[in-house]
Design an enzyme around this catalytic site. Structure first.
Site, mmCIF file in Angstrom:
data_model
loop_
_atom_site.group_PDB
_atom_site.id
_atom_site.type_symbol
_atom_site.label_atom_id
_atom_site.label_comp_id
_atom_site.label_asym_id
_atom_site.label_seq_id
_atom_site.Cartn_x
_atom_site.Cartn_y
_atom_site.Cartn_z
ATOM 1 N N CYS A 1 0.899 -1.300 -0.085
ATOM 2 C CA CYS A 1 0.104 -0.032 -0.146
ATOM 3 C C CYS A 1 0.760 1.402 0.225
ATOM 4 O O CYS A 1 0.834 1.872 -0.927
ATOM 5 C CB CYS A 1 -0.642 -0.059 1.227
ATOM 6 S SG CYS A 1 -1.765 -1.409 1.441
HETATM 7 N N1 SAJ Z 1 7.044 2.586 8.255
HETATM 8 C C1 SAJ Z 1 8.240 3.295 8.512
HETATM 9 N N2 SAJ Z 1 8.056 4.174 9.579
HETATM 10 C C2 SAJ Z 1 6.824 4.420 10.049
HETATM 11 C C3 SAJ Z 1 5.598 3.675 9.769
HETATM 12 C C4 SAJ Z 1 5.873 2.693 8.790
HETATM 13 O O1 SAJ Z 1 9.076 3.167 7.987
HETATM 14 O O2 SAJ Z 1 6.758 5.580 10.908
HETATM 15 C C5 SAJ Z 1 7.226 1.518 7.200
HETATM 16 C C6 SAJ Z 1 6.803 0.064 7.739
HETATM 17 O O3 SAJ Z 1 7.786 -0.561 8.375
HETATM 18 C C7 SAJ Z 1 6.295 -0.676 6.549
HETATM 19 C C8 SAJ Z 1 5.629 0.870 5.897
HETATM 20 O O4 SAJ Z 1 5.969 1.755 6.369
HETATM 21 O O5 SAJ Z 1 7.266 -1.029 6.055
HETATM 22 C C9 SAJ Z 1 4.064 0.353 5.817
HETATM 23 O O6 SAJ Z 1 3.692 0.665 7.169
HETATM 24 P P1 SAJ Z 1 2.157 0.857 7.685
HETATM 25 O O7 SAJ Z 1 2.091 1.065 9.182
HETATM 26 O O8 SAJ Z 1 1.572 1.874 7.115
HETATM 27 O O9 SAJ Z 1 1.590 -0.606 7.423
HETATM 28 P P2 SAJ Z 1 0.456 -1.233 6.299
HETATM 29 O O10 SAJ Z 1 1.156 -0.680 4.983
HETATM 30 O O11 SAJ Z 1 0.326 -2.434 6.538
HETATM 31 O O12 SAJ Z 1 -0.938 -0.575 6.406
HETATM 32 C C10 SAJ Z 1 -1.289 0.644 6.004
HETATM 33 C C11 SAJ Z 1 -2.254 0.880 7.006
HETATM 34 N N3 SAJ Z 1 -1.491 1.573 8.215
HETATM 35 C C12 SAJ Z 1 -1.718 2.531 9.233
HETATM 36 O O13 SAJ Z 1 -2.810 3.122 9.116
HETATM 37 C C13 SAJ Z 1 -0.815 2.351 10.254
HETATM 38 C C14 SAJ Z 1 -2.902 1.885 6.280
HETATM 39 O O14 SAJ Z 1 -2.024 3.121 5.983
HETATM 40 C C15 SAJ Z 1 -3.974 1.307 5.241
HETATM 41 O O15 SAJ Z 1 -5.211 1.161 5.835
HETATM 42 C C16 SAJ Z 1 -3.214 0.163 4.490
HETATM 43 O O16 SAJ Z 1 -1.671 0.614 4.692
HETATM 44 C C17 SAJ Z 1 -3.682 -0.066 3.357
HETATM 45 O O17 SAJ Z 1 -4.330 -1.006 3.105
HETATM 46 O O18 SAJ Z 1 -3.570 0.964 2.469
#
Ligand code: SAJ
Length: 435
Positions: free
Chosen positions: A271
Site C-alpha cells: 500500500c
Molecule cells: N513505516 C516506517 N516508519 C513509520 C511507519 C511505517 O518506516 O513510522 C514502514 C513500515 O515498516 C512498513 C511501511 O512503512 O514497511 C508501511 O507501514 P504501515 O504501518 O503503513 O503498514 P501497512 O502498509 O500494513 O498498512 C497501511 C495502514 N497502516 C496504518 O494506518 C498504520 C494504512 O495506511 C492502510 O489502511 C493500509 O496500509 C492500506 O491497506 O492502505
C-alpha cells in the site's frame, strides 16, 4: 431500487466478494456475520479450498471465525465467476499493484469487471474497494458496465469505498474502522449506505467516487511523505552526530501539532510504497508533477542503500570488507509481527549485500523461507550461540518476539535500523550502530 433496499434491510441480499485476500476475506466474514449469505469469489483454488475447509490464511481472521459461518451456510468460497450473476451486492477487493515501470496496473480490477459484466443485472450494487487513482470508477468502470445498456443510478448502483485494513492491528478491524463511501449518483450513495450500514459501525459519506478514491490516496500519501521526511531526518542526524530516535521521541512530547513517524530501512507492504504513485501518475496525465510524492519515493527507496552503506562502513572500521563477510538479516517481513514480505526493504538489503559479495543469511520467526530472485533462502536459527559466527547482524524488522538482549550480547556488530536495541545497548558485547 426498492427491492434491493428491501432485501438489504431484511438481510436477504446475496453478497459476492471478488478477491478474498487481506481485505476481501475479513469483509466477507463481516458480511456473513451480519446475516448476509456471502460468497467469496477468487481465482486461487488454494484460497477457496482453505476457506471452505474453515482454515484462514489471513492473520486477523481465525479458523473459528469462519467455521460457524460455513456451518450455517452464510459463507462459502468459489472459483466460479457464475456466482456473481446471483449476487445482489458485489464488492471488488482485488490487488492494484504497480507494473515494472512503476505505473498503475489496474488489470485485476478490469478482469473482475469482465467477470462481473457477464452477471450484471438490474438492481445490483457494485462496490470497488481496491485502491486506485482518482477518477477510475467514473472514467473506466462506469462506461464499461454501462456497455450492458443498464444505467448507473437507475438500473445498477456503482460506488467506491476505500479499504482501511491495517494488518496486525489489534484494536481496529473491518467492522469498527470508519468507512468512507462515495456513489456515482445520490441513489448509488443511498444503496451503499444502506448496505454497509447493516455491517459496519461508522460510515463516512462523501460527495463522489472521485472524492472517496482521493481520500484513500491522501491517507497513504500522508504516511509515505512523512516517512520519507523522517528518513531524511535520519540521514541528516547521522551527519550531525545526533540520535534520530531521541529527537523524534522528544518531539513527540509536543501535545499538539506533531505526529511521530520513525525512520527505517525503507517502505514495505502493498500500500504505502504503491498507492501514492497512483496519485502522482494520474496528475502526470494532467501535466502536473506531484513533487512531494516523487521526492518521498526517492528517499524511501534509497533507504536500503543507506543501510548497506552503514554495514560497509562498520565492517570497514574493523578492517573487513563486505565481500566475504557473513551477514545475518534479522527480520525480513515488511513490518513487525506479521509474516508478509511483499515489497519488504529486507529483500533490497539482501540483494545489495549479495551484490557486494557478502554471504547473507536471515532469521525471521514469521517467514520460514524467502525467495530472492531465483534463490530460496531458509530462516536460520539464532538460539544457542547462533549469532557468534556472523561478522554483522542487521536488524531490518523489529519483531517483538526476538530477544534483542541476546542479540547484542552475542553479536560482534549490530546494525539496528529500527531502534529495537534501545533498552539493551548497555549489555552489548561489540558495537551497535543505529540508523
Ligand atoms: N513505516 C516506517 N516508519 C513509520 C511507519 C511505517 O518506516 O513510522 C514502514 C513500515 O515498516 C512498513 C511501511 O512503512 O514497511 C508501511 O507501514 P504501515 O504501518 O503503513 O503498514 P501497512 O502498509 O500494513 O498498512 C497501511 C495502514 N497502516 C496504518 O494506518 C498504520 C494504512 O495506511 C492502510 O489502511 C493500509 O496500509 C492500506 O491497506 O492502505
Amino acid at each position: 431500487m426498492s427491492t434491493l433496499l428491501e432485501k438489504i434491510k431484511k438481510h436477504e441480499a446475496q453478497v459476492a466478494v471478488i478477491g478474498i485476500g487481506y481485505v476481501g476475506l475479513p469483509l466477507a466474514t463481516e458480511m456473513a456475520r451480519a446475516g448476509f449469505r456471502t460468497v467469496g469469489y477468487d481465482k486461487s483454488e488454494e484460497k477457496v479450498r482453505m476457506v471452505n475447509a474453515g482454515r484462514s490464511y489471513i492473520k486477523d481472521i481465525h479458523d473459528q471465525d469462519l467455521q460457524p459461518l460455513l456451518a450455517e451456510g452464510r459463507l462459502r468460497a468459489s472459483t466460479d465467476p457464475g456466482v456473481l450473476a446471483t449476487a445482489d451486492v458485489v464488492v471488488i477487493c482485488v490487488p492494484t499493484p504497480l507494473n515494472k515501470t512503476k505505473e498503475p496496473d489496474n488489470s485485476f480490477i478490469v478482469a473482475a469487471a469482465d467477470d462481473l459484466f457477464r452477471g450484471l443485472h438490474k438492481d445490483m450494487l457494485i462496490i470497488l474497494e481496491s485502491t486506485t487513482f482518482p477518477g477510475f470508477t467514473r472514467e473506466v468502470l462506469l462506461p464499461k458496465l454501462q456497455e450492458s445498456g443498464l444505467k448507473a443510478g437507475q438500473d445498477f448502483f456503482l460506488c467506491f469505498s476505500p479499504e482501511r485494513v491495517d494488518p496486525g492491528n489489534a484494536r481496529y478491524h473491518t467492522r469498527n474502522t470508519p468507512k468512507v463511501v462515495g456513489g456515482t449518483t445520490p441513489r448509488c450513495l443511498e444503496a451503499i449506505t444502506a448496505m454497509y450500514g447493516e455491517v459496519l459501525e461508522h460510515l463516512v459519506p462523501v460527495s463522489s467516487t472521485d472524492a472517496a478514491e482521493m481520500v484513500k490516496l491522501l491517507e497513504n500519501t500522508f504516511r509515505a511523505v512523512n516517512i520519507g521526511l523522517v528518513n531524511e531526518v535520519a540521514i541528516m542526524a547521522q551527519k550531525l552526530g545526533i540520535d534520530t530516535w531521541e529527537i523524534i521521541d522528544a518531539a513527540a512530547t509536543k501535545p499538539f501539532g506533531f505526529m511521530p513517524f520513525y525512520p527505517g530501512p525503507g517502505l514495505g507492504g502493498h500500500c504505502i510504497p504503491v498507492d501514492p504513485l497512483y496519485l502522482s501518475w494520474k496528475l502526470k496525465t494532467l501535466k502536473y508533477e506531484a513533487r512531494f510524492i516523487e521526492l518521498a519515493d526517492d528517499i524511501n527507496t534509497h533507504m536500503p542503500h543507506v543501510v548497506v552503506e552503514l554495514v560497509a562502513d562498520a565492517l570497514n572500521a574493523d578492517r573487513k570488507s563486505v565481500n566475504g563477510s557473513r551477514v545475518l538479516i534479522l527480520g525480513v517481513a515488511y513490518k513487525r509481527d506479521i509474516e508478509d514480505v511483499r515489497e519488504s526493504p529486507a529483500l533490497d538489503v539482501i540483494e545489495l549485500l549479495q551484490g557486494k559479495g557478502a554471504e547473507v543469511s536471515y532469521h525471521d520467526p514469521y517467514a520460514a523461507t524467502l525467495r530472492i530472485g531465483e534463490h530460496v533462502l531458509h530462516s536460520k536459527p539464532i538460539d544457542g550461540n547462533g549469532l557468534e559466527g556472523y561478522d554483522a547482524v542487521v536488524i531490518v524488522t523489529d519483531h517483538s518476539s526476538v530477544d534483542y538482549g541476546k542479540v547484542v550480547r552475542e553479536a560482534r556488530l549490530v546494525i539496528d535500523t529500527r531502534n529495537a536495541t534501545r533498552k539493551v545497548r548497555g549489555e552489548a558485547r561489540g558495537r551497535v550502530i543505529g540508523l
